[in-house]
Design an enzyme around this catalytic site. Structure first.
Site, PDB file in Angstrom:
ATOM      1  N   TRP A  93      49.828  57.977  39.439  1.00  0.00           N
ATOM      2  CA  TRP A  93      50.723  56.822  39.387  1.00  0.00           C
ATOM      3  C   TRP A  93      52.173  57.285  39.514  1.00  0.00           C
ATOM      4  O   TRP A  93      52.949  56.763  40.332  1.00  0.00           O
ATOM      5  CB  TRP A  93      50.504  56.059  38.079  1.00  0.00           C
ATOM      6  CG  TRP A  93      51.316  54.797  37.935  1.00  0.00           C
ATOM      7  CD1 TRP A  93      52.154  54.236  38.852  1.00  0.00           C
ATOM      8  CD2 TRP A  93      51.345  53.934  36.792  1.00  0.00           C
ATOM      9  NE1 TRP A  93      52.721  53.075  38.361  1.00  0.00           N
ATOM     10  CE2 TRP A  93      52.236  52.871  37.103  1.00  0.00           C
ATOM     11  CE3 TRP A  93      50.710  53.950  35.554  1.00  0.00           C
ATOM     12  CZ2 TRP A  93      52.504  51.842  36.196  1.00  0.00           C
ATOM     13  CZ3 TRP A  93      50.981  52.925  34.657  1.00  0.00           C
ATOM     14  CH2 TRP A  93      51.863  51.875  34.960  1.00  0.00           C
ATOM     15  N   LEU A 146      48.093  61.337  27.606  1.00  0.00           N
ATOM     16  CA  LEU A 146      49.330  61.782  26.961  1.00  0.00           C
ATOM     17  C   LEU A 146      50.215  60.613  26.539  1.00  0.00           C
ATOM     18  O   LEU A 146      51.366  60.826  26.126  1.00  0.00           O
ATOM     19  CB  LEU A 146      50.105  62.715  27.892  1.00  0.00           C
ATOM     20  CG  LEU A 146      49.341  63.960  28.351  1.00  0.00           C
ATOM     21  CD1 LEU A 146      50.234  64.834  29.216  1.00  0.00           C
ATOM     22  CD2 LEU A 146      48.803  64.746  27.163  1.00  0.00           C
ATOM     23  N   TYR A 195      50.043  51.990  43.219  1.00  0.00           N
ATOM     24  CA  TYR A 195      50.941  53.074  42.808  1.00  0.00           C
ATOM     25  C   TYR A 195      51.909  53.386  43.949  1.00  0.00           C
ATOM     26  O   TYR A 195      51.632  54.190  44.835  1.00  0.00           O
ATOM     27  CB  TYR A 195      50.145  54.334  42.451  1.00  0.00           C
ATOM     28  CG  TYR A 195      49.178  54.192  41.298  1.00  0.00           C
ATOM     29  CD1 TYR A 195      49.242  53.122  40.417  1.00  0.00           C
ATOM     30  CD2 TYR A 195      48.184  55.146  41.098  1.00  0.00           C
ATOM     31  CE1 TYR A 195      48.348  52.998  39.373  1.00  0.00           C
ATOM     32  CE2 TYR A 195      47.294  55.028  40.047  1.00  0.00           C
ATOM     33  CZ  TYR A 195      47.366  53.957  39.196  1.00  0.00           C
ATOM     34  OH  TYR A 195      46.471  53.843  38.159  1.00  0.00           O
ATOM     35  N   ARG A 230      58.592  52.800  30.727  1.00  0.00           N
ATOM     36  CA  ARG A 230      58.798  52.995  29.294  1.00  0.00           C
ATOM     37  C   ARG A 230      60.000  52.215  28.757  1.00  0.00           C
ATOM     38  O   ARG A 230      60.133  52.057  27.542  1.00  0.00           O
ATOM     39  CB  ARG A 230      58.915  54.496  29.006  1.00  0.00           C
ATOM     40  CG  ARG A 230      57.578  55.208  29.181  1.00  0.00           C
ATOM     41  CD  ARG A 230      57.696  56.694  29.191  1.00  0.00           C
ATOM     42  NE  ARG A 230      58.386  57.192  30.385  1.00  0.00           N
ATOM     43  CZ  ARG A 230      58.425  58.466  30.756  1.00  0.00           C
ATOM     44  NH1 ARG A 230      57.831  59.387  30.009  1.00  0.00           N
ATOM     45  NH2 ARG A 230      59.068  58.847  31.845  1.00  0.00           N
TER      46      ARG A 230
END
Length: 326
Positions: A21, A206, A57, A227
């Site tokens: 991605w 992760l 992606y 994020r």
């Protein structure tokens, strides 16, 4: 590296797969083709034999880079590709579309971008409530029988959706999110897959870098980085998760002489997951792969993980923010 044979298929794959991605650039701050290709080559050199991608992606970019990387690397018969279907996009806006017409068109685009004649594992990226699951399954079963795909999987499906899907087609893989911080899969998906012989290929090992061992409170996220919109990365939760990561890292070093990253991936694998997806976009990020496979976790490790999470993460939140609109 460890390898696993997938029941009722001709596939044997590495237990760590490379997720691409970030290499596609979308929601990760852009794409660097040469860096992406070098990252894929570094993963293959480390023993990875499964590369996971998707059309969305980078809106085709990731698939193109994967195709170029494998063409340059050679040894195509040693590498397996998984990609996905059933997300449409327009002007950067993503929507779900698991209709047979969309699937039949999209598989041709993926085959062309990847430069292959057959896709080894073809996932439905997200469940589409507008289309009966049996109808989607039947379309994918036709692709499997035609030889355009070898195995079929679903991503982000719950057990009821998988059960409906299995009524019309063979289901070999399930791909849910799963890591030390996101464990909803354990309640229903994990036992369902074990009961019905569906292999787990989980993503997010992760947790978008929280378990990399390299993230601190001063880290800033800019541009379209997902994020920025992830509630885990907003204070005060960000501090809670970083505190848990620090405590987990201390435990991993004390008990196993390992850093947090290999400990986090080993934890996923030792929960009964066949394949853990590990995303990356730089060759150096592949260096710790070898540290995952020379140890195993014990009951004391699992107890310590639960204790550390309870102590530090008082306001947990899942990955639901990533779900595209229905």
């Amino acid at each position: 590296m460890e390898y696993v044979h997938i029941p009722d298929t001709d596939l044997t794959v590495s237990r760590v797969a490379l997720g691409t991605w970030a290499i596609g650039g979308w929601m990760w701050g852009g794409s660097d083709e040469r860096e992406g290709i070098a990252t894929i080559h570094a993963a293959l050199d480390a023993g990875v034999t499964l590369i996971d991608t998707a059309p969305v992606y980078g809106f085709g970019r990731s698939e193109e880079i994967v195709g170029k990387a494998l063409k340059e690397y050679g040894r195509r018969d040693k590498v397996r590709i998984s990609t996905k279907v059933a997300l449409a996009w327009k002007d950067g806006q993503v929507s779900r579309d698991a209709s047979p017409a969309r699937i039949e068109a999209e598989v041709e685009d993926s085959l062309r971008r990847l430069g292959v004649e057959t896709i080894d594992i073809y996932f439905v990226h997200w469940p589409d409530g507008k289309v009966p699951f049996e109808e989607t399954a039947a379309a994918l079963e036709r692709l499997r029988l035609s030889g355009k795909v070898r195995c079929v999987g679903v991503s982000n499906y719950d057990p009821a959706q998988m059960e409906a899907f299995r009524g019309r087609g063979r289901l070999s893989f399930c791909q849910p999110p799963y890591n030390l911080f996101e464990r909803d899969m354990e309640t229903a998906i994990l036992p369902y897959c074990k009961r019905h012989g569906v292999a787990l290929m989980t993503y997010g090992a992760l947790c978008r870098g929280l378990l990399s061992g390299t993230m601190g409170p001063d880290r800033e996220f800019t541009g379209d980085d997902l994020r920025r919109f992830d509630p885990k990365f907003a204070m005060p939760r960000f501090g809670q998760y970083l505190g848990a990561a620090e405590a987990l890292a201390a435990w991993a070093r004390q008990r196993h002489g390992k850093e947090l990253l290999p400990f986090a991936v080993r934890w996923v694998l030792d929960q009964g997951v066949e394949v853990a997806l590990w995303g990356g976009r730089r060759p150096a990020q592949m260096a710790p792969i070898g540290d995952i496979f020379d140890f195993a976790l014990t009951a004391a490790d699992f107890e310590a993980v639960n204790r550390i999470l309870a102590e530090h993460v008082t306001d947990p939140v899942g990955p639901q923010f990533m779900a595209p609109p229905e």
